[in-house]
Scaffold this active site. Structure first.
Site, PDB file in Angstrom:
ATOM      1  N   TYR A 275       1.892 -51.843 -86.212  1.00 45.19           N
ATOM      2  CA  TYR A 275       2.519 -50.541 -86.463  1.00 45.19           C
ATOM      3  C   TYR A 275       2.811 -50.335 -87.953  1.00 45.19           C
ATOM      4  O   TYR A 275       3.449 -51.180 -88.583  1.00 45.19           O
ATOM      5  CB  TYR A 275       3.814 -50.447 -85.657  1.00 45.19           C
ATOM      6  CG  TYR A 275       4.478 -49.106 -85.693  1.00 45.19           C
ATOM      7  CD1 TYR A 275       3.938 -48.022 -85.013  1.00 45.19           C
ATOM      8  CD2 TYR A 275       5.665 -48.914 -86.401  1.00 45.19           C
ATOM      9  CE1 TYR A 275       4.556 -46.779 -85.034  1.00 45.19           C
ATOM     10  CE2 TYR A 275       6.292 -47.679 -86.427  1.00 45.19           C
ATOM     11  CZ  TYR A 275       5.725 -46.617 -85.744  1.00 45.19           C
ATOM     12  OH  TYR A 275       6.340 -45.383 -85.778  1.00 45.19           O
TER      13      TYR A 275
ATOM     14  N   ASP B 244       5.636 -43.490 -80.041  1.00 46.11           N
ATOM     15  CA  ASP B 244       5.838 -44.462 -81.114  1.00 46.11           C
ATOM     16  C   ASP B 244       7.239 -45.056 -81.044  1.00 46.11           C
ATOM     17  O   ASP B 244       8.224 -44.344 -80.798  1.00 46.11           O
ATOM     18  CB  ASP B 244       5.634 -43.806 -82.476  1.00 46.11           C
ATOM     19  CG  ASP B 244       4.164 -43.545 -82.774  1.00 46.11           C
ATOM     20  OD1 ASP B 244       3.316 -43.977 -81.976  1.00 46.11           O
ATOM     21  OD2 ASP B 244       3.869 -42.902 -83.794  1.00 46.11           O
TER      22      ASP B 244
ATOM     23  N   GLU C 195       2.283 -40.746 -77.285  1.00 42.87           N
ATOM     24  CA  GLU C 195       2.458 -39.727 -78.317  1.00 42.87           C
ATOM     25  C   GLU C 195       1.152 -39.059 -78.705  1.00 42.87           C
ATOM     26  O   GLU C 195       1.138 -37.907 -79.109  1.00 42.87           O
ATOM     27  CB  GLU C 195       3.110 -40.357 -79.558  1.00 42.87           C
ATOM     28  CG  GLU C 195       3.530 -39.348 -80.600  1.00 42.87           C
ATOM     29  CD  GLU C 195       4.528 -39.901 -81.601  1.00 42.87           C
ATOM     30  OE1 GLU C 195       4.538 -39.408 -82.733  1.00 42.87           O
ATOM     31  OE2 GLU C 195       5.303 -40.821 -81.245  1.00 42.87           O
TER      32      GLU C 195
END
Length: 708
Positions: free
Chosen positions: A305, A104, A8
């Site tokens: 994350y 992601d 990404e």
């Protein structure tokens, strides 16, 4: 055949390429004899603007609404077209046999990749890399357990349905309100209920009438005893009668009870709870915390994350706990780390629960050892919050005893409580054990006379929202809105309004819209915000709509609800919405009109408050002219060290401080001038000027003309 890996962001792509051994650096990608690693820049493809369906929509007109395309189009974003062409070329290469999506791991990341693939030829097999951190170990483990892309088709369908529905409702509602009332007005399924919550709380505070209540207390052997009245007493005469009755009356100790208790640490952080704590301790905005988390995750590889709604870890992470603890050896918690590493580190049900983790586990440190000296102050603060919470769940509970002494006199009860720590447990992270003598009372002991004192207090309204408590309210809006049981259950199931990934942007959007303002940490609705709520359709002011959306999107993700049916429902809802706006007889009145003429179109400009000051904007929604009036900077006053406020632009712009200090831009340039050039260097100015970081908002480019 080679595999094309699509990340990404460039930073993540570089990490993946390094782990995979892709050392051939090309223009927009890296490769070796097995992999081609390339990247998006957030969204490279987005929904088409209305005028890309029909030229008549270029001009905003109420009579052409609603805009409901039969088939939704997507377009390549112009400013990142070069990178899109690079990605497309790699995917379509004859020596590329498959695509590995490494964006992601979530709904939006899936959308980023799939929209790109939709515009590429070849229909090549797709696999999915699903990881929660970008450490070398996590990347290697992820590539060893790649999943077939078809397993995430439901995730893509839900993401696409959400983006299309947001476009249909958002474009039409915003254009309708803006053209109907000739003002820059914006509304949305999350934004408007959030604004309504701030207003409801503000109205509740304004309507609150304080009442005085009364009580009694006495001091016996240096210990304060409080009257147990059974609730707040508003009848002062009743308390006065009791004071007269009990004056100089003897009392007896009827009970001395000691109970041992335990307190367990808080749950691990999800993004929202971390944003709340960061605001509580450091007054960091939700956006600042998320941005800092992204740096710690992508840049430093120190945390997992960030955009997660889970407070637990999974069973398969237990073997990694020791390495994660060891990585904290360079932090302020080194002593705790040393003690924990002396014994085996095990998981417990307090923080390990596979059933309570969906896409991503709670935020915890990675196995990468931190060098806190390389972190900015904000990064260090956030990292230490995460480290402290992680270590706390691995430590013993706090054990303490509570001693309660009960005294009775004339039929009335007075109590005193004393807490004594037995074992600090996790509290050793921020407290030291101190000995306190127990209360020296014996059951049956008689006190010859009581010296009673009347106490008074006043009921208080609920506090204004701040950014931390507003985030919490967005998670649980049923505490603010009057909802039935079914609606409450739906909101609980869907996690409130908005998502952990979008709530910070929603609050920021309300600031930018000038719908809310921050006064000394208290969020208040502006006059424009109040008018916007009065003009917005009722359906958009309640969390019911967004709860219903999120519930159906989750069902679409699981393959239990039809995407086309959901979009058709949104189209019908939008038709009703636009009809309500068109037929409304309400009016909008600017209360912030100035006598300053817009240099572009000549209309009078509006003065609006921003997060950091004030600025002028043209009142015409189609004219985008803006002028700074004043804004708070990071430049510090040389006298009192407070932040300076900047008025105007150019060399004659003036910096001022509340202590009376004033200085022009020209004078400041001379004060900080570079030895070589005679000008302030960029690095020097960055220390003094507030720099807004770019937001990777999926549809910001597509909707920028609408000021959503």
């Amino acid at each position: 055949m080679k595999s094309v890996v699509l990340a990404e962001k460039p930073s993540v792509a570089r990490d993946i390429a390094r782990v995979l051994g892709c050392h051939q650096n090309k223009n927009g990608y890296m490769e070796n004899n097995r992999y081609i690693v390339t990247w998006a820049l957030g969204h490279l493809v987005t929904n088409a603007d209305p005028e890309q369906y029909d030229a008549q929509y270029k001009e905003w007109k109420l009579d052409v609404l609603p805009i409901l395309p039969e088939h939704m189009k997507t377009v390549v974003i112009g400013k990142t077209r070069k990178q899109f062409n690079t990605v497309k070329a790699q995917i379509e290469r004859s020596d590329a046999g498959e695509v590995i999506i490494a964006t992601d791991a979530g709904r939006e990341g899936e959308l980023v990749a799939r929209l790109i693939l939709e515009k590429c030829k070849g229909n090549k097999p797709v696999k999915r890399l699903w990881i929660s951190s970008v450490t070398d170990k996590a990347i290697k483990d992820g590539f060893n357990r790649l999943k077939d892309g078809s397993a995430y088709q439901g995730l893509y369908d839900a993401a696409l349905a959400r983006s299309e529905a947001d476009w249909i409702v958002g474009i039409n509602a915003t254009r309708a309100l803006t053209t109907k009332y000739d003002a820059q007005l914006s509304t949305g399924r999350v934004q408007t209920p959030t604004l309504q919550m701030v207003r409801l709380r503000q109205d509740e505070i304004n309507a609150f009438k304080p009442r005085q209540f009364y009580g009694m207390e006495t001091v016996i052997k240096g210990t304060k005893f409080t009257w147990q009245s059974g609730g707040q007493i508003f009848d002062e005469a009743k308390v006065d009668r009791l004071l007269a009755k009990l004056s100089d009356e003897s009392a007896s100790v009827t009970a001395v009870d000691t109970v041992e208790k335990k307190k367990y640490p808080e749950l691990l952080y999800d993004l929202t709870s971390l944003q709340q704590e960061a605001y509580k301790r450091y007054q960091y905005s939700a956006k600042e915390t998320l941005s800092t988390m992204q740096n710690l995750y992508e840049g430093h590889k120190l945390v997992t994350y960030p955009r997660t709604d889970a407070n637990y870890l999974t069973e398969d992470m237990v073997p990694t706990l020791k390495d994660r603890v060891a990585a904290l050896g360079g932090t302020a918690y080194r002593q705790t780390v040393v003690e924990l590493l002396k014994t085996p580190i095990k998981g417990s049900k307090h923080f390990i629960n596979d059933a309570k983790v969906s896409d991503h586990h709670a935020i915890v440190p990675t196995e990468v050892r931190a060098n806190v000296n390389e972190l900015s102050l904000r990064e260090r603060h956030i990292y230490e919050l995460i480290a402290e919470r992680f270590l706390s769940v691995l430590m013993k509970p706090y054990r303490y005893s509570v001693q309660t002494v009960t005294v009775q006199a004339g039929g009335e009860t007075f109590t005193a409580k004393h807490e004594q720590a037995i074992e600090l447990g996790f509290k050793a992270l921020y407290e030291t054990l101190s000995e306190k003598a127990a209360l020296s009372f014996q059951q049956g002991e008689v006190i010859n006379s009581l010296k009673l004192t009347k106490t008074t207090g006043e009921t208080a309204p609920p506090p204004y929202f701040n950014e931390g408590t507003l985030l919490k309210a967005m998670e649980n809006p049923s505490a603010i809105f009057k909802l039935d049981k079914e609606q409450k259950a739906t909101l609980k199931e869907t996690g409130g309004i908005g998502t952990v990934a979008t709530r910070a942007d929603i609050i920021e959007k309300l600031y930018n819209l000038n719908a809310i303002e921050n006064r000394d940490g208290k969020l208040r609705v502006t006059n424009k915000g109040k008018q916007l709520l009065d003009l917005a359709p009722d359906a958009l002011k309640s969390p019911d709509l967004t709860a219903d959306w999120e519930h159906k999107l989750t069902q679409i993700e699981k393959g239990k609800y039809n995407k086309r049916q959901f979009i058709n429902e949104m189209r019908e809802f939008t038709k009703t919405l636009i009809t309500d706006i068109k037929t409304s007889e309400d009016k909008f009145k600017h209360d912030n009109l100035t006598s300053t003429e817009c240099p572009t179109c000549g209309k009078f400009m509006l003065e609006i408050k921003t997060r950091n000051g004030k600025m002028l904007v043209c009142q015409d929604p189609t004219c985008k002219t803006k002028k700074n009036v004043q804004r708070q900077t990071n430049a510090r006053c040389p006298n009192c060290k407070k932040k300076l406020t900047l008025h105007g632009t150019g060399k004659k712009a003036m910096y001022s401080c509340s202590c009376g200090f004033r200085e022009t831009q020209e004078a400041m340039d001379k004060r900080f001038k570079s030895n070589k050039t005679g000008k302030v260097s960029k690095n020097e100015m960055k220390k003094y000027m507030k720099q807004d970081e770019p937001v990777n908002n999926p549809f910001a480019d597509a909707l920028k003309e609408l000021k959503l």
